[in-house]
Design an enzyme around this catalytic site. Structure first.
Site, PDB file in Angstrom:
ATOM      1  N   HIS A 127       0.452   9.722  11.189  1.00 10.44           N
ATOM      2  CA  HIS A 127       1.452   8.682  11.000  1.00 10.44           C
ATOM      3  C   HIS A 127       1.589   8.340   9.519  1.00 10.44           C
ATOM      4  CE1 HIS A 127       3.058   4.454  11.866  1.00 10.44           C
ATOM      5  NE2 HIS A 127       3.882   5.240  12.504  1.00 10.44           N
ATOM      6  N   LYS A 147       2.606   8.486   5.544  1.00 13.72           N
ATOM      7  CA  LYS A 147       3.758   8.789   4.694  1.00 13.72           C
ATOM      8  C   LYS A 147       3.246   8.808   3.259  1.00 13.72           C
ATOM      9  CE  LYS A 147       5.415   6.455   8.446  1.00 13.72           C
ATOM     10  NZ  LYS A 147       4.633   5.557   9.315  1.00 13.72           N
ATOM     11  N   ASP A 158       2.339  15.583  -9.205  1.00 14.23           N
ATOM     12  CA  ASP A 158       1.555  15.957 -10.392  1.00 14.23           C
ATOM     13  C   ASP A 158       0.232  15.212 -10.473  1.00 14.23           C
ATOM     14  OD1 ASP A 158       3.560  17.701 -11.083  1.00 14.23           O
ATOM     15  OD2 ASP A 158       4.465  16.377 -12.579  1.00 14.23           O
ATOM     16  N   HIS A 164       9.835  -3.343  10.167  1.00 13.87           N
ATOM     17  CA  HIS A 164       8.926  -2.199  10.202  1.00 13.87           C
ATOM     18  C   HIS A 164       7.835  -2.321   9.134  1.00 13.87           C
ATOM     19  CE1 HIS A 164       8.113   2.304  10.492  1.00 13.87           C
ATOM     20  NE2 HIS A 164       8.143   1.908  11.742  1.00 13.87           N
ATOM     21  N   LYS A 181       4.408  -3.201   7.290  1.00 15.03           N
ATOM     22  CA  LYS A 181       3.010  -3.240   7.728  1.00 15.03           C
ATOM     23  C   LYS A 181       2.188  -3.770   6.554  1.00 15.03           C
ATOM     24  CE  LYS A 181       4.549   1.122   9.523  1.00 15.03           C
ATOM     25  NZ  LYS A 181       5.030   0.775  10.814  1.00 15.03           N
ATOM     26  N   ASP A 230      -5.244 -14.965   1.232  1.00 11.68           N
ATOM     27  CA  ASP A 230      -5.390 -15.864   0.082  1.00 11.68           C
ATOM     28  C   ASP A 230      -4.433 -15.454  -1.031  1.00 11.68           C
ATOM     29  OD1 ASP A 230      -7.269 -17.194   1.562  1.00 11.68           O
ATOM     30  OD2 ASP A 230      -8.987 -16.211   0.635  1.00 11.68           O
TER      31      ASP A 230
END
Length: 479
Positions: free
Chosen positions: A221, A223, A228, A398, A400, A405
Protein backbone atom coordinates in the site's frame (compact mmCIF):
# COMPACT_ATOMS: atom_id res chain seq x y z
CA UNK A 1 -32.59 -36.42 -13.17
CA UNK A 2 -33.35 -40.14 -12.48
CA UNK A 3 -29.67 -40.91 -13.15
CA UNK A 4 -28.64 -38.27 -10.62
CA UNK A 5 -31.02 -39.65 -7.99
CA UNK A 6 -29.76 -43.16 -8.66
CA UNK A 7 -26.14 -42.02 -8.24
CA UNK A 8 -27.04 -40.28 -5.00
CA UNK A 9 -28.76 -43.41 -3.63
CA UNK A 10 -25.84 -45.55 -4.74
CA UNK A 11 -23.40 -43.26 -2.94
CA UNK A 12 -25.28 -43.46 0.34
CA UNK A 13 -25.58 -47.23 -0.04
CA UNK A 14 -21.80 -47.61 0.29
CA UNK A 15 -21.09 -49.54 3.52
CA UNK A 16 -20.18 -47.30 6.49
CA UNK A 17 -20.22 -44.19 4.27
CA UNK A 18 -21.65 -42.01 7.05
CA UNK A 19 -18.97 -43.14 9.46
CA UNK A 20 -16.24 -42.44 6.89
CA UNK A 21 -17.62 -38.97 6.16
CA UNK A 22 -17.90 -38.19 9.87
CA UNK A 23 -14.33 -39.35 10.47
CA UNK A 24 -13.11 -37.30 7.51
CA UNK A 25 -14.91 -34.22 8.78
CA UNK A 26 -13.38 -34.64 12.25
CA UNK A 27 -9.88 -35.09 10.81
CA UNK A 28 -10.43 -32.01 8.65
CA UNK A 29 -11.40 -29.95 11.70
CA UNK A 30 -8.49 -31.26 13.78
CA UNK A 31 -5.92 -30.64 11.04
CA UNK A 32 -7.14 -27.14 10.17
CA UNK A 33 -7.81 -26.35 13.81
CA UNK A 34 -4.20 -27.08 14.71
CA UNK A 35 -3.04 -25.02 11.73
CA UNK A 36 -5.11 -22.04 12.85
CA UNK A 37 -4.33 -22.37 16.56
CA UNK A 38 -0.59 -22.54 15.86
CA UNK A 39 -0.85 -19.13 14.17
CA UNK A 40 -1.26 -17.77 17.73
CA UNK A 41 -3.59 -14.95 16.67
CA UNK A 42 -6.05 -13.13 18.90
CA UNK A 43 -8.47 -15.60 20.56
CA UNK A 44 -11.56 -13.96 19.05
CA UNK A 45 -10.15 -14.18 15.53
CA UNK A 46 -8.99 -17.77 16.05
CA UNK A 47 -12.38 -18.86 17.38
CA UNK A 48 -14.16 -17.10 14.51
CA UNK A 49 -12.11 -19.00 11.94
CA UNK A 50 -12.67 -22.31 13.75
CA UNK A 51 -16.44 -21.80 13.84
CA UNK A 52 -16.50 -20.77 10.17
CA UNK A 53 -14.51 -23.81 9.08
CA UNK A 54 -16.70 -26.12 11.11
CA UNK A 55 -19.90 -24.67 9.66
CA UNK A 56 -18.59 -24.46 6.08
CA UNK A 57 -16.16 -27.35 5.60
CA UNK A 58 -15.23 -26.63 1.99
CA UNK A 59 -16.23 -23.01 1.45
CA UNK A 60 -14.65 -22.08 4.78
CA UNK A 61 -11.39 -23.72 3.79
CA UNK A 62 -11.34 -21.85 0.47
CA UNK A 63 -11.94 -18.53 2.24
CA UNK A 64 -9.22 -19.24 4.79
CA UNK A 65 -6.80 -20.37 2.08
CA UNK A 66 -7.34 -17.14 0.15
CA UNK A 67 -7.85 -14.56 2.90
CA UNK A 68 -6.74 -16.15 6.15
CA UNK A 69 -3.69 -14.97 8.13
CA UNK A 70 -0.39 -15.45 6.34
CA UNK A 71 3.18 -14.73 7.33
CA UNK A 72 6.10 -13.92 5.10
CA UNK A 73 9.11 -15.38 6.84
CA UNK A 74 11.21 -17.21 4.27
CA UNK A 75 12.26 -13.94 2.63
CA UNK A 76 13.05 -12.01 5.80
CA UNK A 77 16.79 -12.73 5.90
CA UNK A 78 17.19 -11.73 2.27
CA UNK A 79 15.30 -8.48 2.83
CA UNK A 80 17.56 -7.64 5.76
CA UNK A 81 20.67 -8.23 3.65
CA UNK A 82 19.39 -5.69 1.13
CA UNK A 83 18.82 -3.17 3.92
CA UNK A 84 22.35 -3.71 5.28
CA UNK A 85 23.80 -2.78 1.89
CA UNK A 86 22.47 0.77 2.20
CA UNK A 87 22.00 1.39 5.91
CA UNK A 88 24.31 3.33 8.18
CA UNK A 89 24.29 4.42 11.79
CA UNK A 90 22.18 7.47 12.64
CA UNK A 91 23.64 10.91 12.86
CA UNK A 92 22.14 14.10 14.17
CA UNK A 93 21.00 15.68 17.41
CA UNK A 94 19.88 13.78 20.44
CA UNK A 95 16.45 14.35 22.00
CA UNK A 96 14.23 13.52 24.91
CA UNK A 97 11.89 11.17 22.98
CA UNK A 98 14.17 8.22 23.58
CA UNK A 99 11.42 5.66 24.01
CA UNK A 100 9.65 6.34 20.71
CA UNK A 101 12.90 6.50 18.77
CA UNK A 102 14.12 3.26 20.34
CA UNK A 103 10.78 1.59 19.68
CA UNK A 104 10.80 2.68 16.04
CA UNK A 105 14.36 1.50 15.50
CA UNK A 106 13.75 -1.86 17.20
CA UNK A 107 10.53 -2.66 15.32
CA UNK A 108 11.56 -1.48 11.84
CA UNK A 109 15.33 -1.90 11.76
CA UNK A 110 15.53 1.61 10.34
CA UNK A 111 17.73 4.04 12.23
CA UNK A 112 16.54 7.49 13.32
CA UNK A 113 17.65 10.15 10.87
CA UNK A 114 17.08 13.77 9.86
CA UNK A 115 15.68 15.85 7.02
CA UNK A 116 16.88 19.14 5.59
CA UNK A 117 13.54 20.06 4.04
CA UNK A 118 9.96 18.81 4.43
CA UNK A 119 7.10 20.06 2.27
CA UNK A 120 3.48 19.13 2.87
CA UNK A 121 1.67 18.70 -0.44
CA UNK A 122 -2.10 19.02 -0.05
CA UNK A 123 -4.10 17.24 -2.78
CA UNK A 124 -2.98 16.00 -6.16
CA UNK A 125 -2.87 19.51 -7.55
CA UNK A 126 0.19 20.11 -5.36
CA UNK A 127 1.72 16.65 -5.43
CA UNK A 128 1.72 15.86 -9.16
CA UNK A 129 3.49 19.02 -10.38
CA UNK A 130 6.11 18.67 -7.64
CA UNK A 131 6.67 15.04 -8.62
CA UNK A 132 6.98 15.79 -12.33
CA UNK A 133 9.43 18.63 -11.62
CA UNK A 134 11.60 16.35 -9.50
CA UNK A 135 11.53 13.63 -12.16
CA UNK A 136 12.55 16.11 -14.86
CA UNK A 137 15.63 16.97 -12.77
CA UNK A 138 16.70 13.32 -12.25
CA UNK A 139 20.20 12.42 -13.41
CA UNK A 140 20.93 8.90 -12.10
CA UNK A 141 17.85 6.94 -11.03
CA UNK A 142 14.12 7.18 -10.35
CA UNK A 143 12.48 4.61 -8.07
CA UNK A 144 8.69 4.48 -7.76
CA UNK A 145 6.41 2.17 -5.78
CA UNK A 146 2.63 2.63 -5.89
CA UNK A 147 -0.47 0.79 -4.80
CA UNK A 148 -2.78 2.30 -7.45
CA UNK A 149 -1.65 3.42 -10.89
CA UNK A 150 -4.37 4.28 -13.40
CA UNK A 151 -3.82 4.58 -17.18
CA UNK A 152 -5.67 7.89 -17.26
CA UNK A 153 -4.51 11.45 -17.84
CA UNK A 154 -2.45 11.54 -14.66
CA UNK A 155 -0.91 8.11 -15.22
CA UNK A 156 -0.07 8.90 -18.84
CA UNK A 157 1.65 12.15 -17.91
CA UNK A 158 3.82 10.36 -15.35
CA UNK A 159 4.62 7.50 -17.73
CA UNK A 160 5.69 9.92 -20.45
CA UNK A 161 7.90 11.82 -18.00
CA UNK A 162 9.56 8.55 -17.00
CA UNK A 163 10.04 7.55 -20.64
CA UNK A 164 11.81 10.85 -21.36
CA UNK A 165 14.21 10.34 -18.45
CA UNK A 166 14.83 6.69 -19.35
CA UNK A 167 15.79 7.70 -22.88
CA UNK A 168 18.22 10.19 -21.36
CA UNK A 169 19.99 7.35 -19.55
CA UNK A 170 18.35 7.64 -16.14
CA UNK A 171 17.62 4.25 -14.54
CA UNK A 172 13.88 3.97 -13.94
CA UNK A 173 12.39 1.24 -11.75
CA UNK A 174 8.60 1.15 -11.29
CA UNK A 175 7.04 -1.29 -8.81
CA UNK A 176 3.24 -1.61 -8.76
CA UNK A 177 0.91 -3.65 -6.60
CA UNK A 178 -0.69 -6.27 -8.81
CA UNK A 179 -4.07 -5.97 -7.12
CA UNK A 180 -4.28 -2.23 -6.60
CA UNK A 181 -3.07 -1.46 -10.14
CA UNK A 182 -4.93 -4.26 -11.92
CA UNK A 183 -6.73 -1.73 -14.14
CA UNK A 184 -3.47 -0.86 -15.92
CA UNK A 185 -2.06 -3.41 -18.36
CA UNK A 186 1.64 -4.06 -18.95
CA UNK A 187 1.31 -2.86 -22.55
CA UNK A 188 0.59 0.63 -21.21
CA UNK A 189 4.19 0.69 -20.02
CA UNK A 190 5.65 -0.68 -23.27
CA UNK A 191 7.17 2.74 -24.16
CA UNK A 192 8.89 2.84 -20.77
CA UNK A 193 10.31 -0.67 -21.10
CA UNK A 194 11.45 0.02 -24.66
CA UNK A 195 13.25 3.15 -23.40
CA UNK A 196 15.18 1.04 -20.89
CA UNK A 197 12.98 1.38 -17.82
CA UNK A 198 12.05 -1.58 -15.63
CA UNK A 199 8.59 -2.63 -14.47
CA UNK A 200 7.80 -5.12 -11.70
CA UNK A 201 4.62 -6.32 -9.99
CA UNK A 202 4.19 -6.94 -6.28
CA UNK A 203 2.46 -10.24 -5.45
CA UNK A 204 1.01 -10.96 -8.90
CA UNK A 205 -1.69 -13.61 -9.15
CA UNK A 206 -0.30 -17.06 -9.98
CA UNK A 207 -3.32 -19.37 -10.35
CA UNK A 208 -1.17 -22.07 -11.91
CA UNK A 209 0.82 -22.60 -8.70
CA UNK A 210 -1.93 -24.31 -6.73
CA UNK A 211 0.53 -25.60 -4.13
CA UNK A 212 1.28 -22.05 -3.01
CA UNK A 213 -1.18 -19.97 -1.01
CA UNK A 214 -2.15 -16.90 -3.04
CA UNK A 215 -1.23 -13.58 -1.44
CA UNK A 216 -4.45 -11.82 -2.37
CA UNK A 217 -4.69 -10.17 1.03
CA UNK A 218 -1.07 -9.03 1.35
CA UNK A 219 -0.55 -5.89 -0.70
CA UNK A 220 1.98 -3.09 -0.89
CA UNK A 221 0.00 0.00 0.00
CA UNK A 222 3.12 2.16 -0.15
CA UNK A 223 3.48 5.26 -2.31
CA UNK A 224 7.22 5.86 -2.42
CA UNK A 225 9.34 7.81 -4.89
CA UNK A 226 13.11 8.24 -4.60
CA UNK A 227 15.01 10.39 -7.08
CA UNK A 228 18.82 10.23 -7.20
CA UNK A 229 18.79 9.25 -3.54
CA UNK A 230 18.32 12.93 -2.72
CA UNK A 231 14.60 13.69 -3.09
CA UNK A 232 11.80 11.52 -1.74
CA UNK A 233 8.00 11.47 -1.85
CA UNK A 234 5.67 9.61 0.50
CA UNK A 235 2.02 9.89 1.45
CA UNK A 236 -1.51 8.89 0.59
CA UNK A 237 -1.83 10.08 -3.01
CA UNK A 238 -1.82 7.40 -5.71
CA UNK A 239 -1.44 7.94 -9.46
CA UNK A 240 -4.99 8.57 -10.64
CA UNK A 241 -7.26 11.37 -11.84
CA UNK A 242 -9.46 10.59 -8.82
CA UNK A 243 -6.93 12.44 -6.65
CA UNK A 244 -6.47 15.56 -8.77
CA UNK A 245 -8.93 18.31 -7.89
CA UNK A 246 -7.91 20.15 -11.05
CA UNK A 247 -9.52 17.38 -13.11
CA UNK A 248 -12.40 16.28 -10.86
CA UNK A 249 -14.51 18.22 -8.42
CA UNK A 250 -14.99 15.06 -6.34
CA UNK A 251 -11.26 14.27 -6.16
CA UNK A 252 -10.05 12.87 -2.86
CA UNK A 253 -8.83 15.24 -0.18
CA UNK A 254 -5.34 13.97 0.57
CA UNK A 255 -1.87 14.73 1.87
CA UNK A 256 1.61 13.89 0.60
CA UNK A 257 5.21 14.70 1.52
CA UNK A 258 8.27 15.86 -0.37
CA UNK A 259 11.46 15.41 1.66
CA UNK A 260 15.16 16.03 1.21
CA UNK A 261 18.08 14.99 3.37
CA UNK A 262 19.30 11.81 4.98
CA UNK A 263 15.76 10.54 5.54
CA UNK A 264 15.62 9.80 1.80
CA UNK A 265 18.17 7.04 2.42
CA UNK A 266 15.60 5.24 4.56
CA UNK A 267 13.01 5.51 1.79
CA UNK A 268 15.61 4.09 -0.57
CA UNK A 269 16.25 1.15 1.75
CA UNK A 270 12.57 0.22 1.84
CA UNK A 271 12.19 0.52 -1.93
CA UNK A 272 15.30 -1.62 -2.49
CA UNK A 273 13.88 -4.30 -0.19
CA UNK A 274 10.57 -4.34 -2.02
CA UNK A 275 12.11 -4.30 -5.50
CA UNK A 276 14.56 -7.10 -4.69
CA UNK A 277 11.76 -9.08 -3.06
CA UNK A 278 9.41 -8.66 -6.02
CA UNK A 279 12.03 -9.37 -8.70
CA UNK A 280 14.11 -11.93 -6.74
CA UNK A 281 17.22 -10.05 -7.81
CA UNK A 282 19.72 -7.95 -5.90
CA UNK A 283 22.31 -7.27 -8.60
CA UNK A 284 21.31 -3.60 -8.66
CA UNK A 285 21.89 -2.91 -4.95
CA UNK A 286 25.56 -2.06 -5.32
CA UNK A 287 24.86 0.46 -8.06
CA UNK A 288 22.17 2.12 -5.93
CA UNK A 289 24.46 2.29 -2.90
CA UNK A 290 27.22 3.95 -4.93
CA UNK A 291 24.77 6.52 -6.31
CA UNK A 292 23.64 7.67 -2.86
CA UNK A 293 24.75 11.20 -1.96
CA UNK A 294 27.10 11.87 0.94
CA UNK A 295 25.48 12.19 4.39
CA UNK A 296 24.10 15.63 5.10
CA UNK A 297 22.30 15.84 8.47
CA UNK A 298 19.47 18.36 8.68
CA UNK A 299 17.67 20.15 11.53
CA UNK A 300 14.43 18.12 11.33
CA UNK A 301 14.36 14.88 13.30
CA UNK A 302 12.74 12.16 11.25
CA UNK A 303 12.11 8.42 11.39
CA UNK A 304 10.74 6.20 8.64
CA UNK A 305 8.21 3.67 9.92
CA UNK A 306 7.75 0.61 7.75
CA UNK A 307 5.54 -2.35 8.55
CA UNK A 308 4.06 -5.37 6.88
CA UNK A 309 3.15 -9.04 7.33
CA UNK A 310 6.84 -9.96 7.12
CA UNK A 311 7.28 -8.63 10.67
CA UNK A 312 5.31 -9.55 13.80
CA UNK A 313 5.86 -6.18 15.47
CA UNK A 314 3.20 -4.02 13.74
CA UNK A 315 5.60 -1.09 13.90
CA UNK A 316 3.26 1.62 12.62
CA UNK A 317 0.49 0.42 14.93
CA UNK A 318 2.84 0.47 17.93
CA UNK A 319 4.19 3.92 17.11
CA UNK A 320 0.70 5.38 16.76
CA UNK A 321 -0.34 3.95 20.10
CA UNK A 322 2.95 4.97 21.72
CA UNK A 323 2.70 8.50 20.36
CA UNK A 324 -0.86 8.88 21.65
CA UNK A 325 0.18 7.67 25.10
CA UNK A 326 3.01 10.22 25.10
CA UNK A 327 0.64 13.15 24.49
CA UNK A 328 0.40 15.89 27.08
CA UNK A 329 -1.87 18.38 25.35
CA UNK A 330 -3.60 17.19 22.17
CA UNK A 331 -4.09 14.28 19.79
CA UNK A 332 -5.50 15.01 16.33
CA UNK A 333 -6.04 12.06 14.02
CA UNK A 334 -7.12 12.21 10.36
CA UNK A 335 -7.82 8.93 8.60
CA UNK A 336 -10.15 7.70 5.83
CA UNK A 337 -10.65 4.32 7.52
CA UNK A 338 -11.01 4.22 11.29
CA UNK A 339 -11.25 0.61 12.45
CA UNK A 340 -9.07 0.50 15.58
CA UNK A 341 -7.99 -2.46 17.60
CA UNK A 342 -8.38 -2.60 21.36
CA UNK A 343 -5.00 -0.99 22.09
CA UNK A 344 -5.55 1.95 19.74
CA UNK A 345 -9.10 2.54 20.96
CA UNK A 346 -7.92 2.42 24.57
CA UNK A 347 -5.15 4.93 23.84
CA UNK A 348 -7.52 7.44 22.23
CA UNK A 349 -10.24 7.20 24.84
CA UNK A 350 -7.73 7.30 27.70
CA UNK A 351 -6.22 10.50 26.30
CA UNK A 352 -9.67 12.09 26.07
CA UNK A 353 -10.70 10.91 29.53
CA UNK A 354 -7.47 12.40 30.82
CA UNK A 355 -8.54 15.84 29.65
CA UNK A 356 -6.53 16.10 26.42
CA UNK A 357 -7.84 17.70 23.23
CA UNK A 358 -8.54 14.55 21.22
CA UNK A 359 -10.08 14.96 17.77
CA UNK A 360 -10.87 12.45 15.04
CA UNK A 361 -11.36 13.52 11.41
CA UNK A 362 -12.96 10.97 9.06
CA UNK A 363 -14.89 11.20 5.77
CA UNK A 364 -18.62 11.80 5.98
CA UNK A 365 -19.02 9.09 3.37
CA UNK A 366 -16.24 6.63 2.62
CA UNK A 367 -15.77 4.93 -0.73
CA UNK A 368 -17.49 1.94 0.88
CA UNK A 369 -20.80 2.19 2.71
CA UNK A 370 -19.85 -0.87 4.73
CA UNK A 371 -16.69 0.87 5.97
CA UNK A 372 -18.68 4.02 6.77
CA UNK A 373 -21.06 2.01 8.95
CA UNK A 374 -18.17 0.27 10.66
CA UNK A 375 -16.39 3.57 11.38
CA UNK A 376 -19.55 5.08 12.84
CA UNK A 377 -20.02 2.07 15.12
CA UNK A 378 -17.14 3.44 17.22
CA UNK A 379 -18.56 6.93 17.60
CA UNK A 380 -20.66 6.30 20.72
CA UNK A 381 -17.67 5.10 22.77
CA UNK A 382 -15.48 7.91 21.45
CA UNK A 383 -18.03 10.62 22.19
CA UNK A 384 -18.70 9.21 25.66
CA UNK A 385 -14.98 9.48 26.43
CA UNK A 386 -14.85 13.08 25.24
CA UNK A 387 -13.29 12.61 21.79
CA UNK A 388 -14.43 15.26 19.31
CA UNK A 389 -15.41 13.53 16.05
CA UNK A 390 -15.67 15.39 12.73
CA UNK A 391 -16.97 14.06 9.38
CA UNK A 392 -15.34 15.73 6.37
CA UNK A 393 -17.34 16.37 3.22
CA UNK A 394 -18.37 16.61 0.48
CA UNK A 395 -15.15 15.12 -0.93
CA UNK A 396 -13.72 11.83 0.27
CA UNK A 397 -11.08 12.44 2.94
CA UNK A 398 -8.00 10.29 2.23
CA UNK A 399 -5.47 12.01 4.53
CA UNK A 400 -3.53 9.75 6.91
CA UNK A 401 -1.95 11.84 9.66
CA UNK A 402 -1.49 11.97 13.41
CA UNK A 403 -0.57 15.14 15.31
CA UNK A 404 0.52 14.92 18.94
CA UNK A 405 1.06 18.11 20.96
CA UNK A 406 3.17 20.76 19.18
CA UNK A 407 6.14 18.62 18.21
CA UNK A 408 5.24 15.19 16.84
CA UNK A 409 3.64 14.34 13.50
CA UNK A 410 3.14 11.06 11.64
CA UNK A 411 2.19 11.23 7.95
CA UNK A 412 2.21 8.42 5.43
CA UNK A 413 0.31 5.63 3.71
CA UNK A 414 -1.17 3.76 6.68
CA UNK A 415 -4.84 3.98 7.58
CA UNK A 416 -5.93 3.61 11.20
CA UNK A 417 -7.29 0.10 10.72
CA UNK A 418 -6.47 -3.59 10.98
CA UNK A 419 -5.56 -3.96 7.32
CA UNK A 420 -2.93 -1.22 7.36
CA UNK A 421 -1.56 -2.20 10.75
CA UNK A 422 -1.32 -5.95 10.05
CA UNK A 423 -1.79 -6.98 6.44
CA UNK A 424 -0.52 -4.25 4.12
CA UNK A 425 3.05 -3.19 3.51
CA UNK A 426 2.95 0.43 4.66
CA UNK A 427 5.32 3.34 5.22
CA UNK A 428 4.94 6.52 7.27
CA UNK A 429 7.28 9.27 8.39
CA UNK A 430 7.47 10.38 12.00
CA UNK A 431 8.75 13.90 12.59
CA UNK A 432 9.76 15.47 15.88
CA UNK A 433 9.77 19.08 14.78
CA UNK A 434 7.69 22.08 15.78
CA UNK A 435 7.64 23.49 12.25
CA UNK A 436 6.29 20.32 10.63
CA UNK A 437 3.77 19.88 13.45
CA UNK A 438 2.55 23.47 13.07
CA UNK A 439 2.11 23.08 9.32
CA UNK A 440 0.18 19.84 9.79
CA UNK A 441 -2.01 21.53 12.40
CA UNK A 442 -2.90 24.24 9.87
CA UNK A 443 -3.85 21.62 7.26
CA UNK A 444 -6.10 19.72 9.67
CA UNK A 445 -7.66 22.91 11.04
CA UNK A 446 -8.64 23.95 7.51
CA UNK A 447 -10.31 20.57 7.05
CA UNK A 448 -12.24 20.98 10.30
CA UNK A 449 -13.97 23.94 8.64
CA UNK A 450 -15.52 21.52 6.12
CA UNK A 451 -16.26 18.83 8.68
CA UNK A 452 -19.38 19.15 10.86
CA UNK A 453 -18.90 17.82 14.36
CA UNK A 454 -20.75 14.62 15.26
CA UNK A 455 -23.23 15.16 18.09
CA UNK A 456 -24.52 12.82 20.75
CA UNK A 457 -28.11 13.68 19.85
CA UNK A 458 -27.75 12.90 16.12
CA UNK A 459 -30.58 10.94 14.48
CA UNK A 460 -29.83 7.21 14.54
CA UNK A 461 -32.79 5.15 13.28
CA UNK A 462 -32.65 1.42 13.96
CA UNK A 463 -32.68 0.18 10.36
CA UNK A 464 -30.84 3.14 8.85
CA UNK A 465 -27.99 3.42 11.33
CA UNK A 466 -27.80 1.34 14.51
CA UNK A 467 -28.38 -2.10 12.99
CA UNK A 468 -26.10 -1.65 9.94
CA UNK A 469 -23.38 -0.22 12.19
CA UNK A 470 -23.63 -3.13 14.61
CA UNK A 471 -23.52 -5.71 11.81
CA UNK A 472 -20.57 -3.96 10.09
CA UNK A 473 -18.70 -3.96 13.40
CA UNK A 474 -18.77 -7.76 13.40
CA UNK A 475 -16.48 -7.93 10.37
CA UNK A 476 -14.23 -5.04 11.43
CA UNK A 477 -11.07 -7.21 11.49
CA UNK A 478 -11.64 -8.12 7.82
CA UNK A 479 -12.02 -4.54 6.54
Amino acid sequence: MPDLLHAWETFWAIPHIRAWLTAGWILYLVWLGLWIVLQKREPAATLSWLVSLAALPYIGFAIYYLLGPQKITRHRARRLRHRASLAREPEGPGDDSVELRTLAHATTGLAPTTAREVRLLVDGGSKYPALLDAIAAARDHIHLEYYIYCPDRTGTALRDALVERARAGVKVRLLLDAMGSKQVKPRFFAPLVEAGGELAWFHPAQPWTLWKRPWVNLRTHRKIVVIDGAVGFLGGINITDEEDERLREDAYRDLHLRVEGDVVRALQEVFVEDWAYATESRDFVGDVARAMPAPSPGPIRAQLLSSGPDSPWEAIHRLHVGAIHSAGKRVWLATPYFVPGEAAMMALTSAALGGLDVRLLVPKMSDSRLVTWCVRSYFDDLLAAGVKVYEYGPRMLHTKALLVDDQLAIIGTANFDHRSFRLNFEASLLFEDAGVAAELAQVIERDFASAPRVRDDRARPLLGARLPEALARLIAPLL
